[in-house]
Every structure is written in C-alpha cells, then in structure tokens.
Design a protein around this motif. Structure first.
Motif, PDB file in Angstrom:
ATOM      1  N   ASP A 124      20.083   0.694  -1.336  1.00  7.55           N
ATOM      2  CA  ASP A 124      20.119   0.657   0.084  1.00  7.55           C
ATOM      3  C   ASP A 124      21.353   1.303   0.944  1.00  7.55           C
ATOM      4  O   ASP A 124      22.264   0.878   0.442  1.00  7.55           O
ATOM      5  N   PRO A 125      20.911   2.002   1.856  1.00  7.51           N
ATOM      6  CA  PRO A 125      19.760   2.392   2.508  1.00  7.51           C
ATOM      7  C   PRO A 125      18.994   3.545   2.085  1.00  7.51           C
ATOM      8  O   PRO A 125      19.541   4.341   1.253  1.00  7.51           O
ATOM      9  N   LEU A 126      17.674   3.680   2.377  1.00 10.52           N
ATOM     10  CA  LEU A 126      17.070   4.792   2.143  1.00 10.52           C
ATOM     11  C   LEU A 126      17.586   5.976   2.859  1.00 10.52           C
ATOM     12  O   LEU A 126      17.344   5.890   4.264  1.00 10.52           O
ATOM     13  N   GLU A 137      12.674  -6.784  -0.424  1.00 15.12           N
ATOM     14  CA  GLU A 137      13.755  -7.633  -1.122  1.00 15.12           C
ATOM     15  C   GLU A 137      13.407  -8.515  -2.311  1.00 15.12           C
ATOM     16  O   GLU A 137      12.186  -9.035  -2.015  1.00 15.12           O
ATOM     17  N   LYS A 194       8.515   1.407   2.274  1.00 14.12           N
ATOM     18  CA  LYS A 194       8.403   0.038   3.024  1.00 14.12           C
ATOM     19  C   LYS A 194       9.598  -0.571   2.164  1.00 14.12           C
ATOM     20  O   LYS A 194       9.751  -0.659   0.966  1.00 14.12           O
ATOM     21  N   ARG A 195      10.604  -1.217   2.985  1.00 17.04           N
ATOM     22  CA  ARG A 195      11.799  -2.050   2.384  1.00 17.04           C
ATOM     23  C   ARG A 195      11.414  -3.272   1.531  1.00 17.04           C
ATOM     24  O   ARG A 195      10.590  -3.966   2.150  1.00 17.04           O
ATOM     25  N   VAL A 242      17.664  -4.914  -2.909  1.00 18.52           N
ATOM     26  CA  VAL A 242      16.858  -4.088  -2.099  1.00 18.52           C
ATOM     27  C   VAL A 242      16.425  -2.850  -2.536  1.00 18.52           C
ATOM     28  O   VAL A 242      17.098  -2.030  -3.364  1.00 18.52           O
ATOM     29  N   SER A 243      15.194  -2.494  -2.496  1.00 18.26           N
ATOM     30  CA  SER A 243      14.492  -1.216  -2.685  1.00 18.26           C
ATOM     31  C   SER A 243      13.402  -0.781  -1.672  1.00 18.26           C
ATOM     32  O   SER A 243      13.187  -1.419  -0.842  1.00 18.26           O
ATOM     33  N   TYR A 244      13.055   0.479  -1.940  1.00 14.30           N
ATOM     34  CA  TYR A 244      12.027   0.965  -0.872  1.00 14.30           C
ATOM     35  C   TYR A 244      10.937   1.646  -1.812  1.00 14.30           C
ATOM     36  O   TYR A 244      11.157   2.380  -2.453  1.00 14.30           O
ATOM     37  N   SER A 303      10.637  -3.529  -9.005  1.00 14.80           N
ATOM     38  CA  SER A 303      11.960  -3.464  -8.344  1.00 14.80           C
ATOM     39  C   SER A 303      12.988  -4.012  -9.166  1.00 14.80           C
ATOM     40  O   SER A 303      12.766  -5.305  -9.881  1.00 14.80           O
TER      41      SER A 303
END
Length: 214
Positions: A191-193, A213, A210-211, A177-179, A173
């Motif tokens: 963000d958002p996905l 941080e 899955k989110r 924020v990533s997924y 990452s």
C-alpha cells in the motif's frame, strides 16, 4: 464441506485451442488428464458457458498447449478472462496450426486430439479425444502447475473453471492491505498501489484494482 481440499489436487494450466469456422479460438483449462496410453486418449472439461465448448462440438477437434512457468502471464488474461465470441484471442499470440487447430508457442508443447466421445455434467462437457499429434518445444521451462499459478503468479481461476472458488480473492491476501484486480484476480501486496501500475496478467490499469483489508 471444505472445498479448499480441491486446491491440494494436482492440476496443470493449459490453453485449449480449436476453430470457430475459419478463425482460431480457445480458452484456459486446468482439468485435463490422460485416460489411456494405447491408443492415447485425453479428457478435457470445458464449461458450457465457454464459447470454446460449442466450437469443439462443431469441429470435433481440439488442442491443448501446456503453459510453462516462463510462459507470458498475459496469456492467462487473454484466454481466461474474455470470451472468444467477442475477441480474436489469437491475434496477439505467437501460434502455429497443427492438424487444423491452433497451438500456442512459448509453452512446453502441445497435444492435438479428435473428439471420439463426450459426457455432459450439470455445468461442463467432458470431451474425450484421441491424440493425433503431439510435440514438445525445446528449451521450455518446467510446466506451470495450478498451485504455482496461485502462489507465484498470484492469479485466480476463471469463473468458468472447474476449480473456481468464490473466496479466492480474499484468501490470497497475505498482508493487511492489498489490491485485487477485478478482471483476473491478480493480487498486489502493499500500500499504496502505484497510479501507473499495470496488471502483469491481464494488462489492466490501476483503476481496475480493489483495495482489500484483511
């Protein structure tokens, strides 16, 4: 011990193919190397838990197709994150048979080997193969390296790969924020996905992400 140093070693990304009786099967591998040039011999490391391992043991023959930077990303999802014991992986793949084993098209090319020896480790079998066929596919892009797969494709190693590191999901990452795809490890940065997002590697939907941080 800092195992991250292993990421600085040179690896390719390959699809190892063999036969499960009368059907083709295979898996992703990145630990393949040429041992000698005359006769040409190759060593490939396959996890004991990979179904491909026992199939190579029975057939005494394997191939490996060299992925290029333009090979479809879902090839890695197909061959790296599901078992050939449960899925006919080649059903959705363009391939041909060479010397009795499958090789994948839309790659840089292939090598076919007959097993002449093996060595067992705690987790992997290292098969030593004598080359009996090899060919390049014209017009292929440069070969995909392990580093390219991580930095550009943004995938992680299958859990059975020799180069798998447990902290890969977080270390990839680069934003707050990533997924992260819980199937193949692909990282969506932002963000958002999107609700309709489809993983480019394993083709799973947004519900499999899955989110994270950082």
């Amino acid at each position: 011990m800092n195992t991250n140093i292993f990421r600085n070693m040179s690896y390719g990304v390959y699809i190892v193919g063999t036969m499960d009786q009368d059907r083709p099967t295979g898996c992703i591998a990145n630990s393949i190397m040429q041992i000698t040039s005359s006769p040409a011999t190759i060593a490939v490391s396959i996890n004991h838990d990979n179904y491909t391992n026992s199939c190579i043991e029975k057939t005494g023959r394997f191939s490996f197709s060299i992925l290029s930077e333009e090979s479809p990303a879902d090839l890695i999802g197909t061959f790296g994150f599901q078992s050939g014991k449960d899925v006919n992986k080649f059903d959705s793949v363009d391939y041909e048979m060479v010397e009795g084993v499958p090789v994948v098209k839309n790659t840089c090319g292939y090598v076919v080997c007959k097993v002449i020896d093996k060595m067992e480790t705690a987790t992997h079998t290292v098969f030593l193969g004598e080359v009996i066929a090899a060919e390049t596919y014209e017009g292929a892009a440069p070969e995909m390296t392990y580093a390219y797969y991580h930095k550009v494709v943004k995938g992680k190693s299958p859990k059975n790969a020799p180069t798998y590191l447990p902290d890969e999901e977080v270390s990839q990452s680069t934003t707050k924020v990533s997924y992260v795809c819980q199937v193949c490890g692909y990282v969506f940065e932002g963000d958002p996905l999107p609700a309709d997002f489809i993983c480019p590697v394993c083709k799973q939907g947004a519900d499999k992400f899955k989110r994270v941080e950082v």
